[in-house]
Design a protein around this motif. Structure first.
Motif, PDB file in Angstrom:
ATOM      1  N   PHE A  77      48.041  19.358  48.052  1.00  0.00           N
ATOM      2  CA  PHE A  77      47.360  20.624  47.648  1.00  0.00           C
ATOM      3  C   PHE A  77      45.757  20.088  47.946  1.00  0.00           C
ATOM      4  CE2 PHE A  77      51.160  19.810  45.401  1.00  0.00           C
ATOM      5  CZ  PHE A  77      51.820  21.176  45.520  1.00  0.00           C
ATOM      6  N   THR A  78      45.224  20.962  48.649  1.00  0.00           N
ATOM      7  CA  THR A  78      43.787  20.722  49.150  1.00  0.00           C
ATOM      8  C   THR A  78      42.722  21.924  48.553  1.00  0.00           C
ATOM      9  OG1 THR A  78      44.171  21.398  51.203  1.00  0.00           O
ATOM     10  CG2 THR A  78      44.162  18.945  50.645  1.00  0.00           C
ATOM     11  N   PRO A  79      41.701  21.670  48.264  1.00  0.00           N
ATOM     12  CA  PRO A  79      40.564  22.917  47.904  1.00  0.00           C
ATOM     13  C   PRO A  79      39.914  23.435  49.107  1.00  0.00           C
ATOM     14  CG  PRO A  79      39.645  20.638  47.342  1.00  0.00           C
ATOM     15  CD  PRO A  79      41.188  20.353  48.149  1.00  0.00           C
ATOM     16  N   TRP A  80      38.869  24.043  48.833  1.00  0.00           N
ATOM     17  CA  TRP A  80      38.207  24.735  49.541  1.00  0.00           C
ATOM     18  C   TRP A  80      36.850  23.967  50.388  1.00  0.00           C
ATOM     19  CZ3 TRP A  80      33.962  25.128  46.979  1.00  0.00           C
ATOM     20  CH2 TRP A  80      34.154  25.194  45.773  1.00  0.00           C
ATOM     21  N   ASN A  81      36.465  23.262  49.807  1.00  0.00           N
ATOM     22  CA  ASN A  81      35.011  22.578  50.113  1.00  0.00           C
ATOM     23  C   ASN A  81      34.968  21.909  51.367  1.00  0.00           C
ATOM     24  OD1 ASN A  81      36.531  20.746  48.473  1.00  0.00           O
ATOM     25  ND2 ASN A  81      34.658  19.737  47.772  1.00  0.00           N
ATOM     26  N   PHE A  82      36.333  21.140  51.755  1.00  0.00           N
ATOM     27  CA  PHE A  82      36.303  20.479  52.895  1.00  0.00           C
ATOM     28  C   PHE A  82      37.494  20.860  53.826  1.00  0.00           C
ATOM     29  CE2 PHE A  82      33.008  18.024  50.972  1.00  0.00           C
ATOM     30  CZ  PHE A  82      31.937  17.704  51.756  1.00  0.00           C
ATOM     31  N   PRO A  83      37.562  22.102  54.393  1.00  0.00           N
ATOM     32  CA  PRO A  83      38.691  22.500  54.698  1.00  0.00           C
ATOM     33  C   PRO A  83      39.533  21.789  55.987  1.00  0.00           C
ATOM     34  CG  PRO A  83      37.153  24.113  54.673  1.00  0.00           C
ATOM     35  CD  PRO A  83      36.469  22.882  54.549  1.00  0.00           C
ATOM     36  N   SER A  84      38.737  20.863  56.620  1.00  0.00           N
ATOM     37  CA  SER A  84      39.486  19.856  57.653  1.00  0.00           C
ATOM     38  C   SER A  84      39.500  18.702  56.984  1.00  0.00           C
ATOM     39  CB  SER A  84      39.026  20.007  58.916  1.00  0.00           C
ATOM     40  OG  SER A  84      37.726  19.241  58.981  1.00  0.00           O
ATOM     41  N   ASN A  85      38.676  17.999  56.576  1.00  0.00           N
ATOM     42  CA  ASN A  85      38.591  16.713  55.736  1.00  0.00           C
ATOM     43  C   ASN A  85      39.594  16.481  54.987  1.00  0.00           C
ATOM     44  OD1 ASN A  85      36.709  15.709  57.694  1.00  0.00           O
ATOM     45  ND2 ASN A  85      35.140  15.359  56.104  1.00  0.00           N
ATOM     46  N   LEU A  86      39.826  17.297  53.924  1.00  0.00           N
ATOM     47  CA  LEU A  86      40.702  17.193  52.891  1.00  0.00           C
ATOM     48  C   LEU A  86      42.039  17.125  53.242  1.00  0.00           C
ATOM     49  CD1 LEU A  86      38.575  18.609  49.818  1.00  0.00           C
ATOM     50  CD2 LEU A  86      39.017  16.257  50.564  1.00  0.00           C
ATOM     51  N   PRO A  87      42.699  18.142  54.150  1.00  0.00           N
ATOM     52  CA  PRO A  87      44.067  17.955  54.729  1.00  0.00           C
ATOM     53  C   PRO A  87      43.939  16.777  55.489  1.00  0.00           C
ATOM     54  CG  PRO A  87      43.092  20.340  54.730  1.00  0.00           C
ATOM     55  CD  PRO A  87      42.033  19.370  54.322  1.00  0.00           C
ATOM     56  N   ALA A  88      42.977  16.417  56.300  1.00  0.00           N
ATOM     57  CA  ALA A  88      43.043  15.290  57.110  1.00  0.00           C
ATOM     58  C   ALA A  88      43.389  14.108  56.363  1.00  0.00           C
ATOM     59  CB  ALA A  88      41.826  14.998  57.844  1.00  0.00           C
ATOM     60  N   ARG A  89      42.949  13.555  55.336  1.00  0.00           N
ATOM     61  CA  ARG A  89      43.237  12.541  54.418  1.00  0.00           C
ATOM     62  C   ARG A  89      44.581  12.620  54.009  1.00  0.00           C
ATOM     63  NH1 ARG A  89      38.141  12.658  50.148  1.00  0.00           N
ATOM     64  NH2 ARG A  89      36.501  12.155  51.510  1.00  0.00           N
ATOM     65  N   LYS A  90      44.955  13.603  53.594  1.00  0.00           N
ATOM     66  CA  LYS A  90      46.387  13.699  53.000  1.00  0.00           C
ATOM     67  C   LYS A  90      47.527  13.487  53.966  1.00  0.00           C
ATOM     68  CE  LYS A  90      45.082  15.914  48.985  1.00  0.00           C
ATOM     69  NZ  LYS A  90      44.753  15.052  48.099  1.00  0.00           N
ATOM     70  N   LEU A  91      47.295  14.615  55.191  1.00  0.00           N
ATOM     71  CA  LEU A  91      48.207  14.348  56.235  1.00  0.00           C
ATOM     72  C   LEU A  91      48.063  13.088  57.190  1.00  0.00           C
ATOM     73  CD1 LEU A  91      47.295  15.424  59.235  1.00  0.00           C
ATOM     74  CD2 LEU A  91      47.261  17.656  57.921  1.00  0.00           C
ATOM     75  N   GLY A  92      46.980  12.526  57.298  1.00  0.00           N
ATOM     76  CA  GLY A  92      46.786  11.339  58.176  1.00  0.00           C
ATOM     77  C   GLY A  92      47.618  10.219  57.464  1.00  0.00           C
ATOM     78  N   GLY A  93      47.460  10.142  56.192  1.00  0.00           N
ATOM     79  CA  GLY A  93      48.384   9.138  55.427  1.00  0.00           C
ATOM     80  C   GLY A  93      49.513   9.397  55.258  1.00  0.00           C
ATOM     81  N   ALA A  94      49.982  10.538  55.206  1.00  0.00           N
ATOM     82  CA  ALA A  94      51.647  10.752  54.916  1.00  0.00           C
ATOM     83  C   ALA A  94      51.993  10.303  56.358  1.00  0.00           C
ATOM     84  CB  ALA A  94      51.872  12.214  54.544  1.00  0.00           C
ATOM     85  N   LEU A  95      51.498  11.140  57.575  1.00  0.00           N
ATOM     86  CA  LEU A  95      52.338  10.806  58.691  1.00  0.00           C
ATOM     87  C   LEU A  95      52.262   9.399  59.483  1.00  0.00           C
ATOM     88  CD1 LEU A  95      51.075  14.246  60.550  1.00  0.00           C
ATOM     89  CD2 LEU A  95      53.134  13.700  59.184  1.00  0.00           C
TER      90      LEU A  95
END
Ligand code: NAD
Length: 479
Positions: free
Chosen positions: A149-167
């Protein structure tokens, strides 16, 4: 410019959400409606869960080297499309276009670093203590499907951290970006789709946040939960994760102190403080909030800090020259005013800003208050906006005690040219990340995470990858 249509990404396809509830996305720079879309229905969430289960079965068996190739094909596409993605980001989030572009490029760097580390996940051999045991191997295996679950302040960086680590670790992931900034996350998902990521490995859903999180976290399919956002929601999801025995990483809020010592280079410190405080209109969890300045340098610091804040150019992030964009929602404007008015009523002095701008859009000016008393809400509550609190201190012990007094512990900063003082600050500031003489504590290569109420676990860096793995011991005896 028109906003891209917003769909869910389910089982390798971009599809309309089936909820009857619609989400409206407004441009924070002028309040106009950018787009409207249907969120995920309960059936969509079940489809996402079934797909992520299949995706995990596939992806966890793909060789690390092949995973690396697919992931880095996606990041190459993200870089190629960075200018277009940055425009989408600025439209829905409001930050200046140049910052959006840097953020998108950094998102690719974050994912690349994790993908690189994914090739190096080493096992450890432990010498057996029993004669019949041939080997004991401590392995790192993917933790399983992740709900993020990611918030709105860094719309590309925060998903990047999560999906980068998972994938990179071999996990599948369902990500729920904030509903206001979903288009940016979907553009990243499109890059993975186009790069050949197998179906079901990545899912993107939006809609009713509480309904989505409670459904995903309770599902036996999900092994790990990762949340970035406010402390209250982080605690709520942590309770839910604990109830279902899910691994949990929480990146929550902060209220970062900055201690400016008597020996600091004030001109250099102020320049960095102005940038760090008002970047992204202060909507940054590691943003400095409490500026504690040695009383012998307070006048000098105050004059330069206020002049720097006043000189910043506010405007539409799409316009060249804009340094500070709008806040994300109208309700954030109201929250800024409540916090500022409360501090003023309790005796704080307003040095600049303090009132929303009289123009369309959600603009709040850079605001600095001095002498806000301890019982002012701003001294306890994370402003998450362009508000800085200035105060003097006499001794380092006093400054450290004040810096550490809050339940937050994400980032803390200090400015000094004295080596012993730098060590003291590094050692005694209670935070997951300490920056001395600069604010650059968030890098693709370094772990990002807080202590105390600011959360636990890390993202980015090697630790971000390890957080998506589980330890597994394999002990082999000769038969
Ligand atoms: P909020 O707590 O309502 O929302 C923050 C994020 O959490 C949003 O993306 C929202 O969709 C999500 N969320 C809310 N309830 C949820 C639930 N039950 N399940 C799953 N996700 C849920 O706050 P807001 O008004 O949007 O933002 C203000 C506050 O959020 C700030 O005070 C700040 O502390 C916090 N915040 C922190 C970060 C961070 O990086 N740590 C980022 C953004 C916002």
């Amino acid at each position: 410019m028109s906003h891209p249509p917003i769909h869910l990404y389910l089982d390798g396809a971009f599809v309309e959400g089936r909820s009857t509830a619609r989400v409206q996305v407004r441009n924070p720079a002028d309040g106009s409606l950018l787009t409207e879309y249907a969120g995920a229905s309960p059936a969509d969430l079940q489809d996402a869960l079934a797909a992520t289960e299949r995706g995990f079965a596939t992806w966890s068996r793909v060789l690390a080297l092949e995973r690396f190739r697919i992931i880095t094909r996606a990041t190459a596409l993200i870089r190629e499309r960075a200018a277009a993605i940055a425009r989408v980001l600025t439209l829905e989030q409001g930050k200046p276009l140049a910052e959006s572009l840097r953020e998108v490029q950094l998102a690719a760097d974050i994912i690349d670093f994790l993908a690189e580390e994914g090739k190096r996940l080493a096992a450890r051999g432990v010498p057996p203590r029993s004669p019949g045991v041939a080997s004991q191997t401590v392995m790192r295996v993917p933790v399983g499907p992740v709900a993020a679950f990611t918030p709105w302040n860094f719309p590309s960086n925060l998903p990047a951290r999560k999906l980068g680590g998972a994938l990179a670790a071999g996990c599948s992931i369902i990500i729920k970006p904030d509903e206001q900034v979903a288009a940016t996350c979907l553009e990243m998902a499109r890059a993975f789709h186009d790069a050949g990521l197998p179906k079901g490995v990545l899912g993107v859903v939006m809609g009713n946040p509480a309904e989505i999180s409670s459904t995903l976290i309770a599902s036996p399919v999900i092994a790990k939960v990762s949340f970035t956002g406010s402390v209250p929601v982080g605690k709520q999801l942590g309770e839910l994760a604990a109830r279902h025995m899910k691994r949990y990483t929480a990146e929550l809020g902060g209220h970062a102190p900055v201690i400016v010592c008597a020996d600091a280079d004030i001109a250099a410190a102020v320049k960095l403080c102005v940038q760090a405080k008002f970047r992204n209109a202060g909507q940054v969890c590691a943003s400095p909030v409490r500026f504690l300045v040695h009383r012998s340098r307070l006048d000098e610091f105050r004059a330069a800090f206020v002049a720097g804040a006043r000189a910043l150019v506010l405007g539409n992030g799409m316009d060249e020259g804009t340094q500070v964009g709008p806040l994300i929602h109208e309700r954030r404007l109201a929250q800024m005013q409540v916090l500022v008015d409360d501090a003023l009523e309790r005796g704080a002095r307003l040095l600049c800003g303090g009132k929303r701008l009289d123009r369309p859009g959600w603009f709040y000016p850079p605001t600095i208050l001095e002498g806000a008393p301890e019982d002012a809400q701003l001294q306890q509550v994370e402003p998450f906006g362009p508000i800085g609190l200035l105060d003097g201190f006499d001794t380092l012990d006093e400054a450290l005690a004040r810096a550490n007094a809050l339940p937050y512990g994400l980032a803390a900063y200090g400015f000094t040219r004295d080596l012993a003082t730098a060590h003291r600050l590094a050692q005694d500031l209670q935070a997951g990340m300490v920056g001395i003489n600069h604010f650059g504590v968030s890098q693709p290569e370094t772990p990002f995470g807080g202590i105390k109420d600011s959360g636990y676990g890390h993202e980015s860096g090697l630790e971000g990858l390890l957080g998506c793995t589980e330890v597994k011991l394999v002990s082999v005896a000769v038969a």
